[in-house]
Write a protein that holds these residues in place. Structure first.
Motif, mmCIF file in Angstrom:
data_model
loop_
_atom_site.group_PDB
_atom_site.id
_atom_site.type_symbol
_atom_site.label_atom_id
_atom_site.label_comp_id
_atom_site.label_asym_id
_atom_site.label_seq_id
_atom_site.Cartn_x
_atom_site.Cartn_y
_atom_site.Cartn_z
ATOM 1 N N GLY A 70 42.834 28.504 23.047
ATOM 2 C CA GLY A 70 42.082 28.173 21.832
ATOM 3 C C GLY A 70 41.649 26.721 21.834
ATOM 4 N N LEU A 71 42.547 25.839 22.270
ATOM 5 C CA LEU A 71 42.227 24.418 22.366
ATOM 6 C C LEU A 71 41.119 24.180 23.397
ATOM 7 C CD1 LEU A 71 42.960 21.594 21.356
ATOM 8 C CD2 LEU A 71 44.671 21.477 23.180
ATOM 9 N N PHE A 72 41.140 24.949 24.475
ATOM 10 C CA PHE A 72 40.071 24.854 25.480
ATOM 11 C C PHE A 72 38.716 25.136 24.831
ATOM 12 C CE2 PHE A 72 37.224 27.285 28.238
ATOM 13 C CZ PHE A 72 36.913 26.316 29.179
ATOM 14 N N PHE A 73 38.645 26.197 24.006
ATOM 15 C CA PHE A 73 37.383 26.527 23.337
ATOM 16 C C PHE A 73 36.958 25.418 22.373
ATOM 17 C CE2 PHE A 73 38.382 31.082 24.369
ATOM 18 C CZ PHE A 73 37.261 31.276 25.169
ATOM 19 N N LEU A 74 37.916 24.843 21.660
ATOM 20 C CA LEU A 74 37.601 23.755 20.737
ATOM 21 C C LEU A 74 37.081 22.546 21.500
ATOM 22 C CD1 LEU A 74 37.588 22.410 17.956
ATOM 23 C CD2 LEU A 74 40.017 21.880 18.299
ATOM 24 N N ILE A 75 37.780 22.158 22.565
ATOM 25 C CA ILE A 75 37.356 21.006 23.368
ATOM 26 C C ILE A 75 36.008 21.278 24.035
ATOM 27 C CG2 ILE A 75 37.906 19.664 25.445
ATOM 28 C CD1 ILE A 75 40.876 19.890 24.556
#
Length: 184
Positions: free
Chosen positions: A174-179
């Motif tokens: 999820g953090l990958f998608f946000l970044i």
């Protein structure tokens, strides 16, 4: 989306309550529950931020799509005006009357305006599509964060540490998608 947020908030609250109970009534070996609760709180904040950004892009997509639709309607009105003038000129010629060259200039002007309007409408459509794509990326992130929160709660309830690591894995994606959305 409110229903999903309410559901994830309830799970988060329940897992925190359960974590407090475990911390006060169990041995020190269960202190990892505190880390699960803390990580879940951080993930909930990331989910909220990502959800806000996704909502903004959804709103912007809708607004630019409305602008594109307005431009296409304007394009059509210019085309109708040009065709009406052309039809009037054609009727005058058939009736044996001389066509007014001013109308031909107006027709050419309307056609040029249509080209300019088409460019604007196409730009708005591309902008709307970009916002939709960005919304989709962020929506994936929100979904993964919410799944992470749920799995973290399950890890506390079942007292299974490996589930917490699975939860952290979901949060990492999820953090990958946000970044990805913020920096690329």
């Amino acid at each position: 989306m409110d229903e999903i947020e309410d559901y994830s908030e309830k799970i988060h609250e329940q897992s925190n309550e359960h974590a407090h109970e475990i911390l006060h009534h169990s041995e020190s070996k269960d202190r990892w529950v505190m880390y699960v609760a803390l990580s879940t709180a951080v993930i909930a904040v990331l989910a909220a931020i990502t959800g806000l950004l996704a909502g903004n892009h959804a709103d912007d997509a809708m607004l630019t799509q409305i602008h594109a639709s307005d431009q296409w309607a304007f394009y059509q009105s210019k085309g109708i005006k040009a065709e009406l003038l052309a039809s009037t000129d054609h009727v005058l010629v058939v009736m044996g009357k001389q066509s007014d060259t001013v109308d031909n200039k107006k027709i050419a002007k309307y056609k040029q305006q249509q080209q300019d309007i088409m460019k604007k409408a196409t730009e708005y459509q591309k902008e709307s599509d970009t916002h939709v794509e960005r919304h989709d990326v962020l929506a994936r992130g929100v979904t993964l964060f919410q799944a992470s929160i749920a799995i973290g709660a399950i890890s506390i309830i079942t007292r299974r540490r490996p589930l917490w690591f699975v939860s952290l894995g979901f949060a990492a994606v999820g953090l990958f998608f946000l970044i990805q959305e913020l920096f690329f």
